[in-house]
Structures are given as structure tokens and as C-alpha cells.
Design a protein around this motif. Structure first.
Motif, PDB file in Angstrom:
ATOM      1  N   GLN A   1       0.824  -1.208   0.000  1.00  8.95           N
ATOM      2  CA  GLN A   1       0.000   0.000   0.000  1.00  8.95           C
ATOM      3  C   GLN A   1       0.860   1.260   0.000  1.00  8.95           C
ATOM      4  OE1 GLN A   1      -3.368  -0.560  -0.234  1.00  8.95           O
ATOM      5  NE2 GLN A   1      -3.483   1.578  -0.728  1.00  8.95           N
ATOM      6  N   THR A   2       1.954   1.228   0.725  1.00  7.49           N
ATOM      7  CA  THR A   2       2.856   2.371   0.775  1.00  7.49           C
ATOM      8  C   THR A   2       3.480   2.640  -0.589  1.00  7.49           C
ATOM      9  OG1 THR A   2       3.340   1.984   3.092  1.00  7.49           O
ATOM     10  CG2 THR A   2       4.934   3.284   1.868  1.00  7.49           C
ATOM     11  N   PHE A   3       3.983   1.594  -1.220  1.00 10.59           N
ATOM     12  CA  PHE A   3       4.582   1.772  -2.547  1.00 10.59           C
ATOM     13  C   PHE A   3       3.534   2.174  -3.576  1.00 10.59           C
ATOM     14  CE2 PHE A   3       8.259  -0.187  -0.697  1.00 10.59           C
ATOM     15  CZ  PHE A   3       9.306   0.344  -1.426  1.00 10.59           C
ATOM     16  N   LEU A   4       2.342   1.613  -3.481  1.00 13.49           N
ATOM     17  CA  LEU A   4       1.258   1.980  -4.388  1.00 13.49           C
ATOM     18  C   LEU A   4       0.975   3.479  -4.291  1.00 13.49           C
ATOM     19  CD1 LEU A   4      -1.228   0.957  -6.217  1.00 13.49           C
ATOM     20  CD2 LEU A   4      -2.495   1.112  -4.095  1.00 13.49           C
ATOM     21  N   ASN A   5       0.785   3.959  -3.072  1.00 12.30           N
ATOM     22  CA  ASN A   5       0.496   5.381  -2.874  1.00 12.30           C
ATOM     23  C   ASN A   5       1.662   6.265  -3.303  1.00 12.30           C
ATOM     24  OD1 ASN A   5      -2.113   5.060  -1.890  1.00 12.30           O
ATOM     25  ND2 ASN A   5      -1.398   4.761   0.190  1.00 12.30           N
ATOM     26  N   ALA A   6       2.863   5.885  -2.909  1.00 11.77           N
ATOM     27  CA  ALA A   6       4.038   6.706  -3.235  1.00 11.77           C
ATOM     28  C   ALA A   6       4.214   6.825  -4.748  1.00 11.77           C
ATOM     29  CB  ALA A   6       5.289   6.117  -2.593  1.00 11.77           C
ATOM     30  N   PHE A   7       4.098   5.719  -5.461  1.00 13.70           N
ATOM     31  CA  PHE A   7       4.308   5.768  -6.904  1.00 13.70           C
ATOM     32  C   PHE A   7       3.126   6.371  -7.646  1.00 13.70           C
ATOM     33  CE2 PHE A   7       7.978   3.320  -5.995  1.00 13.70           C
ATOM     34  CZ  PHE A   7       8.851   3.629  -7.025  1.00 13.70           C
ATOM     35  N   ALA A   8       1.920   6.150  -7.178  1.00 10.73           N
ATOM     36  CA  ALA A   8       0.763   6.755  -7.833  1.00 10.73           C
ATOM     37  C   ALA A   8       0.785   8.271  -7.674  1.00 10.73           C
ATOM     38  CB  ALA A   8      -0.528   6.184  -7.261  1.00 10.73           C
ATOM     39  N   ILE A   9       1.058   8.735  -6.469  1.00 10.94           N
ATOM     40  CA  ILE A   9       1.046  10.175  -6.217  1.00 10.94           C
ATOM     41  C   ILE A   9       2.251  10.853  -6.868  1.00 10.94           C
ATOM     42  CG2 ILE A   9       1.179  11.953  -4.425  1.00 10.94           C
ATOM     43  CD1 ILE A   9      -0.397   9.936  -2.619  1.00 10.94           C
ATOM     44  N   THR A  10       3.437  10.311  -6.648  1.00  8.27           N
ATOM     45  CA  THR A  10       4.634  10.921  -7.228  1.00  8.27           C
ATOM     46  C   THR A  10       4.593  10.834  -8.755  1.00  8.27           C
ATOM     47  OG1 THR A  10       5.880  10.302  -5.257  1.00  8.27           O
ATOM     48  CG2 THR A  10       7.153  10.920  -7.190  1.00  8.27           C
ATOM     49  N   GLY A  11       4.172   9.683  -9.269  1.00  7.94           N
ATOM     50  CA  GLY A  11       4.063   9.536 -10.716  1.00  7.94           C
ATOM     51  C   GLY A  11       3.060  10.507 -11.312  1.00  7.94           C
ATOM     52  N   GLY A  12       1.933  10.685 -10.639  1.00  7.38           N
ATOM     53  CA  GLY A  12       0.931  11.644 -11.097  1.00  7.38           C
ATOM     54  C   GLY A  12       1.447  13.071 -11.065  1.00  7.38           C
ATOM     55  N   LEU A  13       2.184  13.398 -10.012  1.00  8.14           N
ATOM     56  CA  LEU A  13       2.767  14.743  -9.919  1.00  8.14           C
ATOM     57  C   LEU A  13       3.681  15.029 -11.106  1.00  8.14           C
ATOM     58  CD1 LEU A  13       3.714  15.024  -6.136  1.00  8.14           C
ATOM     59  CD2 LEU A  13       2.009  16.369  -7.348  1.00  8.14           C
ATOM     60  N   ILE A  14       4.447  14.037 -11.494  1.00  4.35           N
ATOM     61  CA  ILE A  14       5.407  14.222 -12.580  1.00  4.35           C
ATOM     62  C   ILE A  14       4.731  14.081 -13.945  1.00  4.35           C
ATOM     63  CG2 ILE A  14       7.487  13.262 -13.667  1.00  4.35           C
ATOM     64  CD1 ILE A  14       8.312  12.428 -10.745  1.00  4.35           C
ATOM     65  N   PHE A  15       4.032  12.977 -14.178  1.00  4.82           N
ATOM     66  CA  PHE A  15       3.453  12.698 -15.489  1.00  4.82           C
ATOM     67  C   PHE A  15       2.421  13.740 -15.907  1.00  4.82           C
ATOM     68  CE2 PHE A  15       0.528  10.532 -18.412  1.00  4.82           C
ATOM     69  CZ  PHE A  15       1.433  10.120 -19.378  1.00  4.82           C
ATOM     70  N   PHE A  16       1.535  14.107 -14.997  1.00  9.18           N
ATOM     71  CA  PHE A  16       0.497  15.086 -15.312  1.00  9.18           C
ATOM     72  C   PHE A  16       0.920  16.512 -14.967  1.00  9.18           C
ATOM     73  CE2 PHE A  16      -1.765  11.064 -14.524  1.00  9.18           C
ATOM     74  CZ  PHE A  16      -2.304  10.899 -15.782  1.00  9.18           C
ATOM     75  N   GLN A  17       2.164  16.684 -14.575  1.00  8.56           N
ATOM     76  CA  GLN A  17       2.767  17.984 -14.237  1.00  8.56           C
ATOM     77  C   GLN A  17       1.957  18.727 -13.177  1.00  8.56           C
ATOM     78  OE1 GLN A  17       3.511  20.067 -17.912  1.00  8.56           O
ATOM     79  NE2 GLN A  17       4.877  18.466 -18.650  1.00  8.56           N
ATOM     80  N   GLU A  18       1.420  17.981 -12.224  1.00  3.54           N
ATOM     81  CA  GLU A  18       0.641  18.578 -11.145  1.00  3.54           C
ATOM     82  C   GLU A  18       1.522  19.348 -10.171  1.00  3.54           C
ATOM     83  OE1 GLU A  18      -1.319  15.088  -9.720  1.00  3.54           O
ATOM     84  OE2 GLU A  18      -2.889  15.202 -11.238  1.00  3.54           O
ATOM     85  N   TYR A  19       2.811  19.061 -10.184  1.00  4.57           N
ATOM     86  CA  TYR A  19       3.744  19.771  -9.306  1.00  4.57           C
ATOM     87  C   TYR A  19       3.784  21.264  -9.629  1.00  4.57           C
ATOM     88  CZ  TYR A  19       6.879  19.532 -13.325  1.00  4.57           C
ATOM     89  OH  TYR A  19       7.411  19.646 -14.571  1.00  4.57           O
ATOM     90  N   ARG A  20       3.432  21.635 -10.846  1.00  4.68           N
ATOM     91  CA  ARG A  20       3.456  23.057 -11.236  1.00  4.68           C
ATOM     92  C   ARG A  20       2.472  23.890 -10.431  1.00  4.68           C
ATOM     93  NH1 ARG A  20       4.119  23.259 -17.800  1.00  4.68           N
ATOM     94  NH2 ARG A  20       6.203  22.347 -17.832  1.00  4.68           N
TER      95      ARG A  20
END
Length: 143
Positions: free
Chosen positions: A86-105
Motif C-alpha cells: 500500500q505504501t509503494f502503491l500510494n508513493a508511486f501513484a502520487i509521485t508519478g501523477g505529480l510528474i506525469f500530469f505535471q501537477e507539481y506546477r
């Protein structure tokens, strides 16, 4: 031997969680394409090979994730596999989403700091859980 088993357990759960995070990113991408096609009539995007690849990868990563997770659950205790997964799922889903969808901007410096702190706390907590569980499961050395 116990350390090696813990390392293998971590491999199964981390891989399953990582694949789960990637599945969510592919699924969001696929659903956005379908949503745009239905609501905006932009069906050309669905004919794009990259769009088709996103749908295929959603299926492939989901099936692979389930296989790896089930293998991990068959070999190791669910009480340790599920929280690490669950930890890896959340970490990669959230971090991946931040990067892939450029939500970090859209994130402020405070948001980035709080996210980073939360991620570190989560990973340290899982590390402590795995270490504690390993100590309670492995036989203690009798002198």
C-alpha cells in the motif's frame, strides 16, 4: 537466511506497489482520453497509437501487479505484505501523477515540503514495521 527472506518480501511488495501506481497513472490517462472523446467529441485522440498503448499498459500493469502481489501474499505474511504494498502503491501513484500530469506546477513550496515530509515519514514507518515484524518472526538467538 532471515534477512534474505525479508529482502525477497520487499522485492515482491515493492514491485507490486510500483506496478499498482503505474496502473493508476495509465488508467487515469486512458479515462481522460475516453472522457474527452465522449464529452468533447475528440475521437481522433483514441486512434493515436500512444492512446492505444496507454489502454494496453493499463491492462498489462494491472494483471502483472495482481500476479506479483498474489505471489508475495502466498509466500509471506499478509500483515507485512499489505502495508508495504500500500505504501509503494500510494508513493508511486502520487509521485508519478505529480510528474506525469505535471501537477507539481500547481504546488506551492509549502505543498512540496509537506508532501516530501509525508513521503519520508511513510517510508520510515514502513521500514520500522518491516524491521519490527522481522524481529518478532525470526527466532531469537539463544546462548
Amino acid at each position: 537466511h532471515g534477512k534474505r527472506k525479508g529482502f525477497k518480501m520487499l522485492h515482491f511488495t515493492a514491485l507490486a506497489g510500483t506496478l499498482g501506481g503505474e496502473t493508476l497513472i495509465f488508467a487515469k490517462t486512458s479515462s481522460e482520453l475516453v472522457k474527452n472523446a465522449i464529452l468533447k467529441g475528440e475521437f481522433d485522440d483514441l486512434r493515436n497509437p500512444i492512446s492505444i498503448l496507454a489502454v494496453i499498459m493499463t491492462i498489462v500493469t494491472a494483471l502483472t501487479q495482481l500476479h506479483v502481489l498474489n505471489t508475495g501474499l502466498a509466500k509471506f505474511e499478509a500483515l507485512i505484505v499489505v502495508p508495504v504494498y500500500q505504501t509503494f502503491l500510494n508513493a508511486f501513484a502520487i509521485t508519478g501523477g505529480l510528474i506525469f500530469f505535471q501537477e507539481y506546477r500547481a504546488m506551492s513550496r509549502k505543498d512540496m515540503t509537506m508532501y516530501s515530509i509525508g513521503l519520508v515519514i511513510t517510508l520510515v514507518g514502513v521500514k520500522m514495521l518491516v524491521q519490527q515484524r522481522r524481529k518478532s518472526v525470526l527466532p531469537s538467538h539463544v546462548e
